[in-house]
Design an enzyme around this catalytic site. Structure first.
Site, PDB file in Angstrom:
ATOM      1  N   GLU A   1      23.022  48.077  59.898  1.00 31.56           N
ATOM      2  CA  GLU A   1      21.707  47.515  60.182  1.00 31.56           C
ATOM      3  C   GLU A   1      20.939  48.385  61.181  1.00 31.56           C
ATOM      4  OE1 GLU A   1      21.749  43.213  60.228  1.00 31.56           O
ATOM      5  OE2 GLU A   1      20.702  43.327  62.135  1.00 31.56           O
TER       6      GLU A   1
ATOM      7  N   ARG B   1      20.523  38.472  58.376  1.00 35.80           N
ATOM      8  CA  ARG B   1      21.206  38.987  57.186  1.00 35.80           C
ATOM      9  C   ARG B   1      21.193  38.042  56.004  1.00 35.80           C
ATOM     10  NH1 ARG B   1      26.149  41.828  60.511  1.00 35.80           N
ATOM     11  NH2 ARG B   1      24.844  43.551  61.217  1.00 35.80           N
TER      12      ARG B   1
ATOM     13  N   ASP C   1      45.181  37.226  56.892  1.00 39.13           N
ATOM     14  CA  ASP C   1      46.565  36.747  57.082  1.00 39.13           C
ATOM     15  C   ASP C   1      46.664  35.686  58.179  1.00 39.13           C
ATOM     16  OD1 ASP C   1      47.123  38.823  55.333  1.00 39.13           O
ATOM     17  OD2 ASP C   1      47.866  40.152  56.903  1.00 39.13           O
TER      18      ASP C   1
ATOM     19  N   GLU D   1      37.061  37.751  65.163  1.00 37.77           N
ATOM     20  CA  GLU D   1      36.528  37.313  63.872  1.00 37.77           C
ATOM     21  C   GLU D   1      37.372  36.206  63.250  1.00 37.77           C
ATOM     22  OE1 GLU D   1      35.237  40.464  61.322  1.00 37.77           O
ATOM     23  OE2 GLU D   1      35.039  39.140  59.590  1.00 37.77           O
TER      24      GLU D   1
ATOM     25  N   GLY E   1      41.960  41.292  70.284  1.00 33.24           N
ATOM     26  CA  GLY E   1      43.337  41.290  70.760  1.00 33.24           C
ATOM     27  C   GLY E   1      43.530  42.249  71.930  1.00 33.24           C
TER      28      GLY E   1
ATOM     29  N   PHE F   1      17.635  44.951  66.490  1.00 35.05           N
ATOM     30  CA  PHE F   1      18.590  44.516  65.470  1.00 35.05           C
ATOM     31  C   PHE F   1      18.062  43.253  64.812  1.00 35.05           C
ATOM     32  CE2 PHE F   1      23.024  45.340  64.139  1.00 35.05           C
ATOM     33  CZ  PHE F   1      23.094  46.685  64.442  1.00 35.05           C
TER      34      PHE F   1
ATOM     35  N   GLY G   1      47.297  41.307  66.444  1.00 34.15           N
ATOM     36  CA  GLY G   1      46.001  41.943  66.212  1.00 34.15           C
ATOM     37  C   GLY G   1      45.659  42.882  67.350  1.00 34.15           C
TER      38      GLY G   1
END
Ligand SMILES: Cc1cc2nc3c(=O)[nH]c(=O)nc-3n(C[C@H](O)[C@H](O)[C@H](O)COP(=O)(O)OP(=O)(O)OC[C@H]3O[C@@H](n4cnc5c(N)ncnc54)[C@H](O)[C@@H]3O)c2cc1C
Length: 575
Positions: A246, A277, A212, A378, A15, A118, A10
Site C-alpha cells: 500500500e 482495504r 496452525d 496476527e 513472539g 497510508f 512463533g
C-alpha cells in the site's frame, strides 16, 4: 521432558517482542521461542509499508485520538475500543523503543523518523524503512533474542497445545530435521503463530502461514473469535498474488481500469486510492466484474486492473518503494517506471483469531480466561482491527501487544509452579499421529487435496459472499475433508520429511477454513471485509458483536461477545 518458565510458539514480531520483554523484565526466567521456520524467516520479515505511530514528525496536527478514531472507523466499529486506545497511545513509545534497539528507519532530512500516508489514516503517520520495514524490525528483534539469552528452537514443528482442566501446561513438538518428538512443560505458553493466508489459493502470505496455532487452539476446545473477517489486500501482483505494498499508493500511485479511469472516484471520492482495504478491494472486484478489468494483451474485460506509478518518476520509485519495483520486474517482467503494474485483490490478513483480553491472556468463553495461556500478533484477536484492519496497524499490534503480553507473563509466572504433565502419554500420542501419517495407504496426494480446498474457500468464501454460495462451499468442504483422511506420503522416512509438515499443515487449514465459512454464513450482514450480497447493509441491532466459534469434529457452535465501546459511537462509514 523439556522445561521452561515460558514457551513462546512463533518467532515473528509478536513472539520475539514478547520474549525480549520477558527477558528484560526478569533475566532469571528461562524463556524459549519455538518456530517451524527460522525466526528470521517468519512472515513478519516480508512486511513492507510500515508501522503506524503518532510521532508527529511530518504532521504536527496528528493525535493518538485521531489514530484511534481512524482505527475504529476502519474496523467498521467492531474493534474493542479499550484495546484500540492502548494500541494508539503506546504506539510512539514502542516505535522509539525499536529505534533504540537499533532498527534502521528511513529518515527526514533533519534526522527524525520519516512518516508516510497510508489507507484509512487521516494523517501521515506510518513510519517505515523504505519498503522493507518488517525486515528491518525483525532482524533487530531476533538479534536481541540472542543478546538476552532466549533459547531458540528453530525448525521445530509444534503439533499440540497441552490443555487440561482449563489450564495450558505445555506443548508437544517435533524436530523437522529428524522427527524427534519432545514434550515441553511451562508455567506459561504463548502462541504468536501468525496468520492463515494459505487457506486461499491467492495470497500475499508465505507458505508457513497455515493457521496452525489457530487450529491447535480450536481442537483443544477453546473458541476462536471473528474468524469470518478475512482481509483481501487490493493490490496483489497478477497472477502470482504476492503483495505490492500500500506504500506505493501512499506515495501517490493511481488505480486505473480498462477505460484509463481512476475509478476510486466513484467509490471513495474523498480518499481515492487511499481508502481502506475492504472498500478498495471491493471496488477493484466490481470493476473487473463490470468488464472494466484488463487482459494481459491490454484489451478490456480481463482479470486485473492497473496500478500506475509512472507519474511518480524514477527517483521517487527507486528511493521509496524499490522492493515493489523489483518484485514487479522480477516476477512479471514489468518495469514500473515505464509500465503500469497488473494487480487484483489477494488474501492478506486475519482480523480474527485466538480471543485475548488486553493483557494477552486467552479467553475460554465470552467472560472466562484460560490459566497459563497467552497469545499476541496476527494469530490473536484482542480486538483492535474489528472487521477490517488498517495498513501499518498490524506491525504495531505485534509490538504493542507483544510487549504488553510479555510484561504480563513475566509477572504471571512468578507465582506459579511447573505443572504436572504425563509426558509418556503425550509423547506416545504424537508418535502414533506421525506414524499413522507415514503409514497411511491413502489414494490422494497432499497437493491435490490442498489445491481443491484452497479453490473451494476462494470460490465460496471470497470478497463477495452469499448464503447459497457458502452452503455449497460447506458441502464441498465435507467431501474434501474425507479426501484429506485418505492422503498418502511419498516420503516414508523421518529425515527432513517436508511432506509430513505439509500433511499436518493441511489438517490446520481444514479446521480454520471450516470455522471461517461457518462464521461467515451466520453473520447475516455486511461489515468491513465481510460483504454479503444477500445482506448488503451493516446491522448493528443484530450483529454489533463478536463471534466466538467452538470447534468439534461433529460441528461448530457459535456464541457471541459484546463489543467494548468507550470512545466513539458507531456511525455510518463513508470515505
Ligand atoms: C507481504 C506482507 C506485507 C505486510 N506488510 C505490512 C506492513 O507494512 N505493515 C503492517 O503493519 N503489517 C504488514 N503485514 C502484516 C504483518 O506483517 C503480519 O500481520 C505480522 O508480521 C504477523 O506477525 P506475527 O508475529 O503475528 O506472525 P509471523 O511473523 O507470521 O510469525 C509466525 C511464527 O509462528 C511460527 N509458527 C507457526 N506455526 C507453527 C508451528 N506449528 N510450530 C512452530 N512454529 C510455528 C512461524 O515459524 C513463525 O515464526 C504484511 C503482511 C504480509 C504478508
Amino acid at each position: 521432558m523439556i522445561e521452561h518458565d515460558v514457551v513462546i510458539v512463533g518467532g515473528g514480531l509478536a513472539g520475539s517482542r514478547a520474549a525480549v520483554e520477558i527477558a528484560r523484565t526478569d533475566p532469571r526466567l528461562s524463556v524459549a521461542v519455538v518456530a517451524k521456520t527460522h525466526p528470521i524467516r517468519s512472515h513478519s520479515v516480508a512486511a513492507q509499508g510500515g508501522i503506524a505511530a503518532t510521532l508527529k514528525n511530518v504532521d504536527d496536527q496528528d493525535t493518538w485520538e485521531a489514530h484511534a478514531f481512524d482505527t475504529v472507523k476502519g474496523s467498521d466499529y467492531l474493534a474493542d475500543q479499550d484495546a484500540v486506545e492502548i494500541l494508539t497511545r503506546e504506539a510512539p513509545d514502542v516505535v522509539i523503543d525499536l529505534e533504540h534497539m537499533g532498527v534502521l528507519f528511513s529518515r527526514l532530512p533533519d534526522g527524525r523518523i520519516a512518516q508516510r500516508a497510508f489507507g484509512g489514516h487521516s494523517h501521515k503517520r506510518t513510519c517505515y524503512a523504505a519498503d522493507k520495514t518488517g525486515h528491518a524490525i525483525l532482524h533487530e528483534l531476533v538479534n536481541n533474542l540472542r543478546r538476552y539469552g532466549v533459547e531458540i528452537y528453530d525448525e521445530w514443528y509444534v503439533m499440540r497445545l497441552i490443555l487440561e482442566d482449563g489450564q495450558a501446561k505445555g506443548i508437544v513438538m517435533y524436530r523437522i530435521r529428524d522427527a524427534r518428538i519432545e514434550v515441553v512443560r511451562a508455567k506459561a505458553v504463548m502462541f504468536a503463530t501468525g496468520g492463515y493466508g494459505r487457506v486461499f489459493n491467492t495470497t500475499s502470505n508465505d507458505y508457513a502461514s497455515t493457521g496452525d496455532g489457530l487450529a491447535m487452539t480450536a481442537v483443544a476446545g477453546l473458541p476462536l473469535e471473528d474468524m469470518e473477517f478475512v482481509q483481501f489486500h487490493p493490490t496483489g501482483l497478477y497472477p502470482v498474488g504476492v503483495l505490492i505494498s500500500e506504500a506505493v499508493r501512499g506515495e501517490g500511485a493511481y488505480l486505473i481500469n480498462s477505460d484509463g479511469e481512476r475509478f476510486m472516484e466513484r467509490y471513495a471520492p474523498s480518499r481515492m486510492e487511499l481508502a481502506p482495504r475492504d472498500i478498495t478491494s471491493r471496488a477493484i472486484s466490481r470493476e473487473i466484474r463490470a468488464g472494466r478489468g484488463i487482459h494481459p494483451d491490454g484489451s478490456a474485460g480481463g482479470p486485473f486492473v492497473y496500478l500506475d506509478l509512472r507519474h511518480m518518476g524514477q527517483e521517487k520509485i527507486m528511493s521509496r518503494v524499490p522492493f515493489c519495483w523489483e518484485e514487479a520486474h522480477r516476477l512479471v517482467g514489468v518495469d514500473a517506471v515505464h509500465q503500469p503494474i497488473p494487480v487484483r485483490p489477494t488474501v492478506h490478513y486475519s482480523m480474527g483469531g485466538i480471543p485475548t483480553n488486553i493483557d494477552g491472556q486467552v479467553r475460554s468463553s465470552p467472560d472466562g480466561l484460560v490459566e497459563g495461556f497467552f497469545a499476541a500478533g496476527e494469530t490473536a484477536c484482542v480486538s483492535v482491527h474489528g472487521a477490517n484492519r488498517l495498513g501499518s496497524n498490524s506491525l504495531l499490534e505485534c509490538v504493542v501487544y507483544g510487549r504488553r503480553t510479555g510484561a504480563t507473563i513475566a509477572e504471571y509466572v512468578q507465582k506459579r509452579r511447573l505443572p504436572e504433565v504425563d509426558e509418556q502419554r503425550y509423547r506416545q500420542e504424537a508418535e502414533q499421529q506421525l506414524q499413522a501419517l507415514l503409514d497411511q495407504p491413502g489414494q490422494y496426494r497432499i497437493a491435490q487435496v490442498r489445491q481443491a480446498f484452497q479453490d473451494c474457500m476462494t470460490e465460496y468464501c471470497g470478497v463477495f459472499r452469499s448464503e447459497s454460495l457458502m452452503q455449497q462451499g460447506l458441502e464441498k468442504l465435507q467431501m474434501i475433508r474425507q479426501q484429506a483422511q485418505q492422503i498418502y506420503l511419498d516420503d516414508k522416512e523421518r529425515l527432513w520429511n517436508s511432506e509430513l509438515v505439509e500433511a499436518l499443515e493441511l489438517q490446520s487449514l481444514l479446521v480454520v477454513g471450516e470455522i471461517i465459512l461457518t462464521g461467515a454464513l451466520n453473520r447475516q450482514e455486511s461489515r468491513g471485509a465481510h460483504a454479503r450480497e444477500d445482506f448488503p447493509d451493516r446491522d448493528d441491532v443484530h450483529f454489533l458483536k463478536h463471534t466466538m466459534a467452538y470447534y468439534s469434529p461433529a460441528g461448530i457452535e457459535l456464541r457471541y461477545r459484546p463489543v467494548t465501546i468507550t470512545l466513539f459511537q458507531p456511525q455510518e462509514r463513508k470515505y
